[in-house]
Design a protein around this motif. Structure first.
Motif, PDB file in Angstrom:
ATOM      1  N   TRP A   1      74.588 -37.783 152.179  1.00  0.00           N
ATOM      2  CA  TRP A   1      74.952 -36.955 151.012  1.00  0.00           C
ATOM      3  C   TRP A   1      75.610 -37.777 149.904  1.00  0.00           C
TER       4      TRP A   1
ATOM      5  N   ILE B   1      78.895 -24.754 143.020  1.00  0.00           N
ATOM      6  CA  ILE B   1      78.138 -25.793 143.729  1.00  0.00           C
ATOM      7  C   ILE B   1      79.087 -26.947 144.093  1.00  0.00           C
TER       8      ILE B   1
ATOM      9  N   THR C   1      80.106 -32.427 139.801  1.00  0.00           N
ATOM     10  CA  THR C   1      81.088 -33.396 139.301  1.00  0.00           C
ATOM     11  C   THR C   1      81.538 -33.041 137.886  1.00  0.00           C
TER      12      THR C   1
ATOM     13  N   ILE D   1      75.308 -32.995 134.422  1.00  0.00           N
ATOM     14  CA  ILE D   1      74.027 -33.462 134.974  1.00  0.00           C
ATOM     15  C   ILE D   1      72.983 -32.336 135.011  1.00  0.00           C
TER      16      ILE D   1
ATOM     17  N   LEU E   1      70.991 -34.700 148.812  1.00  0.00           N
ATOM     18  CA  LEU E   1      71.344 -34.130 147.501  1.00  0.00           C
ATOM     19  C   LEU E   1      70.128 -34.107 146.580  1.00  0.00           C
TER      20      LEU E   1
ATOM     21  N   ASN F   1      80.353 -28.496 147.652  1.00  0.00           N
ATOM     22  CA  ASN F   1      80.110 -27.431 148.631  1.00  0.00           C
ATOM     23  C   ASN F   1      78.741 -27.592 149.282  1.00  0.00           C
TER      24      ASN F   1
HETATM   25  P1  IMP Z   1      76.190 -32.806 140.025  1.00  0.00           P
HETATM   26  O1  IMP Z   1      75.302 -33.953 140.359  1.00  0.00           O
HETATM   27  O2  IMP Z   1      77.430 -33.186 139.287  1.00  0.00           O
HETATM   28  O3  IMP Z   1      75.441 -31.682 139.385  1.00  0.00           O
HETATM   29  O4  IMP Z   1      76.737 -32.191 141.421  1.00  0.00           O
HETATM   30  C1  IMP Z   1      75.879 -31.574 142.368  1.00  0.00           C
HETATM   31  C2  IMP Z   1      76.305 -31.948 143.788  1.00  0.00           C
HETATM   32  O5  IMP Z   1      76.047 -33.327 144.021  1.00  0.00           O
HETATM   33  C3  IMP Z   1      77.790 -31.741 144.075  1.00  0.00           C
HETATM   34  O6  IMP Z   1      77.943 -31.376 145.432  1.00  0.00           O
HETATM   35  C4  IMP Z   1      78.383 -33.130 143.869  1.00  0.00           C
HETATM   36  O7  IMP Z   1      79.578 -33.315 144.589  1.00  0.00           O
HETATM   37  C5  IMP Z   1      77.251 -33.968 144.429  1.00  0.00           C
HETATM   38  N1  IMP Z   1      77.244 -35.328 143.867  1.00  0.00           N
HETATM   39  C6  IMP Z   1      76.827 -35.706 142.644  1.00  0.00           C
HETATM   40  N2  IMP Z   1      76.956 -37.030 142.482  1.00  0.00           N
HETATM   41  C7  IMP Z   1      77.447 -37.501 143.637  1.00  0.00           C
HETATM   42  C8  IMP Z   1      77.744 -38.820 144.109  1.00  0.00           C
HETATM   43  O8  IMP Z   1      77.578 -39.829 143.417  1.00  0.00           O
HETATM   44  N3  IMP Z   1      78.231 -38.899 145.372  1.00  0.00           N
HETATM   45  C9  IMP Z   1      78.380 -37.810 146.172  1.00  0.00           C
HETATM   46  N4  IMP Z   1      78.096 -36.560 145.788  1.00  0.00           N
HETATM   47  C10 IMP Z   1      77.623 -36.410 144.526  1.00  0.00           C
END
Ligand code: IMP
Length: 426
Positions: free
Chosen positions: A16, A127, A130, A134, A229, A276
């Protein structure tokens, strides 16, 4: 990794995210001419300890610390302000970035309104993103209304586009019940400010990578986040919004899949997740806290405590399949030094039946019961080991068992944060 028959290597996370890709890319980049980031954006946090200090990179490929030419590919959601903050910080610490870092003209820009939308959605959807904008950046991309780096070449048109986008974002923020609003004038000024700095490093990245390959150079494609992910193959909807898996590497770097010779999957010797969503092998709070403390398991981007648990072979076997992994790098083995016994999940039980793969739907993932095998710990520090043969027998048996369960050969074992703390398996 690189050799006469291996010129282009992809490095991906096989869990993950946060598996230690930054360190592995940094070590491999010693022999790479070029390193390309192909997806994700400032959500990533790649930590590299060069021995002279620790660097956390969000947008710039980790290969920059080894002097490789670094490319931010078309598949990346580029947050230009983070990029420049990072480049300035690197330059200040003596890392050469001029004429070394280039950005694809096809990469989509993450702008302040994307971050506002991300925060507003997160209030409802939980969700655990971060907050780096994104999801909304990729929504605009696939909705065919994004603003790309190359659009800065035509500032008047970019200005019209951004005004339209801000109006749309503000309507959406209203619907989501958010109080904040994006300012069109500020966005316009931002684009004007960015253009003179971004355009000189803007290239047709796919072509640049292709030309490097044609010259016989070694190219490393650096993934961000991890297989679970991936927007298609991960624990949807608790995923990021890009294809983190090896298939995304070709698309996001702008080359064909036939150019890729090997895919290295990075796995922690245990499992973590931030945000989550399901984590079948999550340990009870006291054990999770112990792993977190020993492994320094706090997000490199957001500082959030990571959820911790045992190695899950179902997850890694799945990652081997969906990425076509040709090898594994096992990281943070030293974090398990003090455990007398180490459980490893070898399969799942679901409704009384054995289940050997990752189900697609959350309802079933939430109900799987991990089947554990307990391996003896080695209870010795590994930090000074440099050869596989010098690992204590129980540590060697642990690595061998992970390899057997994962169905891919272990090529590297990392036993500390520093560059020299890595064992290459001959
Ligand atoms: P987003 O990429 O910010 O939209 O986040 C979506 C999901 O991916 C969330 O659970 C974040 O914690 C996870 N996530 C995004 N980038 C990373 C990373 O670099 N390391 C670990 N989890 C990530």
């Amino acid at each position: 990794m690189f050799g006469p028959k291996i010129q282009c290597v992809v490095v991906v996370g096989a869990q993950w995210g946060d598996e230690g890709k930054g360190k592995v890319v940094d070590v491999l980049a010693e022999r790479a001419d070029m390193v390309v980031r192909y997806q994700g954006g400032a959500n990533a946090g790649h930590t590299v300890d060069t021995g002279d200090g620790e660097f956390v990179l969000h947008q710039v490929p980790s290969g920059v610390l080894q002097g490789a030419v670094c490319i931010v590919g078309n598949g990346v959601a580029l947050d230009p302000e983070t990029l420049f903050t990072e480049l300035d910080a690197l330059a200040k610490r003596g890392v050469r970035v001029d004429h070394k870092v280039f950005v694809s003209d096809r990469a989509h820009l993450t702008l302040p309104y994307h971050k506002m939308l991300d925060r507003a959605r997160e209030q409802r959807e939980k969700i655990g993103t971060t907050g780096r904008g994104i999801g909304p950046t990729y929504e605009d991309k696939y909705g065919r209304r994004g603003i790309r780096v190359g659009d800065l070449r035509h500032l008047e048109r970019a200005r019209d586009l951004v005004c339209e986008r801000v109006t749309h974002a503000n309507a959406m923020l209203g619907l989501l019940g958010a109080a904040e609003r994006a300012d069109a004038g500020e966005h316009e000024q931002l684009l004007r400010r960015l253009a003179p700095r971004l355009l000189p490093i803007t290239v047709d990245a796919g072509r640049v990578v292709w030309e490097a390959l044609a010259r016989g150079e070694s190219v490393l494609l650096e993934g961000a986040q991890g297989a679970l992910l991936d927007v298609d193959h991960g624990t949807y909807p608790y995923v990021t919004s890009s294809n983190t898996t090896a298939g995304g590497a070709a698309v996001g770097a702008g080359i064909g899949p036939t150019a890729i010779d090997a895919v290295l999957g990075v796995v922690k010797a245990y499992t973590t997740r931030v945000g989550n969503g399901p984590l079948p092998t999550e340990a009870p709070p006291d054990v999770a806290a112990r792993i977190r403390e020993l492994g320094g398991e706090f997000g490199a981007t957001t500082g959030r405590p990571r959820r911790c648990g045992w190695f899950d072979a179902v997850v890694v076997r799945y990652a081997v399949r969906v990425n076509g992994l040709t090898g594994l790098a096992v990281t943070k083995l030293d974090v398990l030094d003090s455990f007398d016994e180490i459980p490893v999940c070898v399969g799942y039980r679901l409704d009384g039946e054995l289940f050997d793969s990752m189900p697609a739907d959350l309802e079933r993932i939430d109900r799987v019961e991990p089947i554990y095998e307990t391996l003896p710990g080695w209870t010795k520090p590994l930090k000074d080991v440099r050869r596989l043969a010098d690992l204590p027998p129980a540590a060697r048996a642990y690595v061998d068992r992970l390899q057997d369960l994962s169905h891919a050969p272990v090529r590297y074992v990392s036993i500390g944060t520093r560059r020299d703390q890595i064992i290459e398996v001959a």
